[in-house]
Design an enzyme around this catalytic site. Sequence first.
Site, PDB file in Angstrom:
ATOM      1  N   HIS A  48     -13.257  -2.802  22.058  1.00  0.00           N
ATOM      2  CA  HIS A  48     -13.514  -1.663  22.419  1.00  0.00           C
ATOM      3  C   HIS A  48     -13.943  -1.461  20.191  1.00  0.00           C
ATOM      4  CE1 HIS A  48     -14.092   2.714  22.358  1.00  0.00           C
ATOM      5  NE2 HIS A  48     -13.405   2.467  21.554  1.00  0.00           N
ATOM      6  N   HIS A  72     -11.657   2.106  13.236  1.00  0.00           N
ATOM      7  CA  HIS A  72     -11.352   3.407  13.571  1.00  0.00           C
ATOM      8  C   HIS A  72     -10.031   4.146  14.209  1.00  0.00           C
ATOM      9  CE1 HIS A  72     -13.465   2.598  17.756  1.00  0.00           C
ATOM     10  NE2 HIS A  72     -13.415   3.333  17.970  1.00  0.00           N
ATOM     11  N   GLU A  76      -5.155   5.887  13.602  1.00  0.00           N
ATOM     12  CA  GLU A  76      -4.192   6.763  15.159  1.00  0.00           C
ATOM     13  C   GLU A  76      -3.276   5.871  15.655  1.00  0.00           C
ATOM     14  OE1 GLU A  76      -4.360   9.452  17.755  1.00  0.00           O
ATOM     15  OE2 GLU A  76      -4.803   9.425  15.901  1.00  0.00           O
ATOM     16  N   ASP A  77      -4.121   4.605  16.423  1.00  0.00           N
ATOM     17  CA  ASP A  77      -3.140   4.007  17.323  1.00  0.00           C
ATOM     18  C   ASP A  77      -2.522   3.158  17.045  1.00  0.00           C
ATOM     19  OD1 ASP A  77      -4.274   5.760  18.879  1.00  0.00           O
ATOM     20  OD2 ASP A  77      -6.129   4.545  19.191  1.00  0.00           O
ATOM     21  N   ASP A 259     -43.706  13.795  37.988  1.00  0.00           N
ATOM     22  CA  ASP A 259     -43.393  12.945  36.588  1.00  0.00           C
ATOM     23  C   ASP A 259     -41.766  12.277  36.087  1.00  0.00           C
ATOM     24  OD1 ASP A 259     -42.625  15.615  36.485  1.00  0.00           O
ATOM     25  OD2 ASP A 259     -43.426  15.772  35.017  1.00  0.00           O
TER      26      ASP A 259
END
Length: 707
Positions: A48, A72, A76-77, A259
Site C-alpha cells: 500500500h 506514512h 501509526e501502525d 454532452d
Amino acid sequence: MIDVEDLVELVRNYNPRSNSDLIRGAYAYGKAMHEGQFRHSGEPYFTHPVEVAALLTEQQMDDATIATALLHDTIEDTKSTYAEVADRFGEEIAGLVDGVTKLTNLELSSTETRQAENFRKLLMAMSKDLRVLLVKLADRLHNMRTIKHMRPEKQVQKAHETMEIYAPLAGRMGMQWMRDELEDLAFSVLNSEARNSIMRRFLRLQKDTGDVIPRITGDIRDVLEKQGVEAQVFGRAKKPYSVWRKMQEKELSFSRLSDIYAFRVITRSEDDCYAVLGAIHRRWRAVPGRFKDYISQPKTNGYRSIHTTVSGRDGKRVEIQIRTREMHEVAEAGVAAHWSYRDGERVENPFAVDPAKWLESLTDRFLASDDHDEFLEHVKLEMFADQVFCFTPKGEVVKLPRGATPIDFAYAIHTRIGDSCVGSRVDGLRVPLWTRLRNGQSVEITTAEGQRPQATWMDIAVTGRARSAIRRSLREEHRDRFAKLGRELARVAFEHVGKKATDKALRTAAKALGLKDAEELLARLGSAELSGNAVVAALYPELKKQAKPESVEPTRAVIGLRQDQNSQRARCCQPVPGERIVGITYRGRGVVVHAIDCPALVEFEDQPDRWVDLHWHDGTHAPAYSVTLDVTMVNDAGVLGRICTLIGEQKANISDMQFTDRKPDFYRMSIDVEVRDVEHLHNVLTALEADSDVAALERLRDVERKP
C-alpha cells in the site's frame, strides 16, 4: 509490488537529480517496519505505501513527499516513533509523516459536530504543509481502488467520507482527475445499480453509434489544420458519476443527455487558445449559456481554461476545453503543480498557485464560523460550488458560487453591507433579491440604516458566509426569547429523569455538545435547533439508553498476544478499550498493556524487542476495567451519596474509594470505577462534572505506580 529500483526510476524520469539513497532508505525502513502485516486482501501491507508513492510520482512530487508516502503509516501502525523517523530521515519528513498520521486519526465520517471539528483540524494540519494532504489523498485513492476487500459497512462509511470530504477537497485543489475517480469509486459502493445501469447504456450507445470519440477528435483536428493552429486534441467519455449527477440535476433520462463526451485541446500559447475557440465556433454552432473563460477569470486554485459547448456531428452536443500546456499541468496537478518538474528541472509554472496563499484563502473563510453546523454547511457549499464572476460598480471582481443572489453578493463584500441590504440593481436595472446572478453582471447593493436580515433570506442565500451571517443575526435578535423558552424546556427534560437543570449542568452539557456556553445551548433549545432529550443524553447517556444485552466477553480482550502469553493492564495509565495500546514484555510476568501515550513508555524506547503491537477486540466489553478518578467535592450532607448514585446510574461499579485530603469546606478523594470502555468512562466523567457540588474532577494517571 513495485520494486525499489523501479520506484527510483519513476522518480528519476522527471527528476534526474533525485536523492535515490533517501528513497531507497525510506523503502527499506518502511518494508522492515511493516514486516508481518497484511492488508484485507491478503497482500503484504507494504504494497500500500509503495502504491501511494507511485501515485505521487505521477504528480511529479519531490523526494520528501515520495519518502513520506513510503513511511506514512509507520508511526501509526508500527513500533516506529517520530524521533526515530526524524533521526533517520530528518525533521521535514518526520513532520510530514506525523501530519499524515494526524489526518488518518480524524474520524471524518462521525456525527456532524465531531465531523465539523475534525474538518477544522484537517484544515489546520493542511495549513502547515500542503504535501500532507497530497499524500493523504493518494492514500485514500489507493484505498478506494482496493475497497472491495473491506467489510460492507466499512466500505459504505469510507465511500461517504470520500464523497463528502476527500473528493471535493481534490476538486478544490484543482486535481479534477482525482476528484472524478474518487467520486466514481465511491459511487460504485453507494449506488452500484445506478452506476452499472449507466455503464450498460454507454455500451449500448457505442454499439448503436460506433465509437464517436475518434470521429469527433478527427473533425476538430481537421478544423485546426485548416486554421494553421498547432495543437493536441484528446477526447473521452465522462465518468459514470458525472453523468448520473447531471441526470439528477437536470432531471433528464440518459437518452436525453447530449454532452456525455468531453474533448480537450492543448495549444502552445494563450493566443492560440482564442484562435482555436474562433475556429471551433465558426465550424459549429455554439450552445448559448455554455461558455466560460477561466483564462481571463481564473479559479482560486489557479485553474485556467476556456470551456465551450457546440452542436457537433449529427447535432450531438460536445463540450470542449481549450488551454495551453502550462495551464494543462495546473489543471491536472492543481495546487501540486507548485512542486512539479519538467525535463528534469524544478520549474516555476506561472499559473501554479502559491500553496501558502491558497491555504490562507481557504482557511480564512472556513475557520471564521464559531458554530459547528454552520461551519460544516459552509465547507460543503464552498467545496462543491462552481463559480460565477460579478463586478462591483467600481469594477472589482467578486467570485460567487453558481446560483448566488444579490444577498450573497452583499455579504461577500462585507457582513455590514449584507445585514443592511434593502435592494439591488443588476446591470443598472432594479431586480428582486432572489435573482440568480450570471457571469459578467455588474451588481449594486442598496443599504438602509436600521435594516436587519429577514428570515426569508435563508431561502434566498446560497453561500455559507451569507447563510451563517443571517442565521447569527436572527439568533441574536430572538436570543432572549429563545433562551427563556429553552430554560423551561431544559427544566422539564431534566426533571423527567430526576435531575435538576442547574447552571453548571447546562454549562457542562454545552461543552459536551461543542457549544460556546449555556446561553447558546438555551437559545438553540428554545429555537428547536436542539431537543431536550439531546441535552439530557449529553450528560446522562445511560439514563436515555434502552438496556441492551451485552455480548459475551471473549477469552481474550486484547488482540496481538501469542497463545502462551498472558496480559495485565498497567497500573500507571490504566488503559481501557477504545484507547490505543501497546504491550511491554516482562520475564515471568507476561505482557503489561500500556496506553500508547503513557509517559512510562519512555524508559523502554531503547528496548524495541520488548514492545508488542496490541489492540482491543471489536466486540462489547464487560464493565470490568478499573479507572481511578480524583474527585474534589463540597463537604456537605448527602454529596458523597449523590456522587455514588450518579456513578451507579451510568451502569458503572465503584470498586474502591479513599479520602486523600479533608478540609472544612471540601473533601478530596480517589474513587476506583469499573467501566466498559473509553466511551463509558466519558459518560461517567460528564455526569460527575455536571454536579454542582463537584469542584474538580480528573482521571488519575500516576507514572510512579509500578506496572
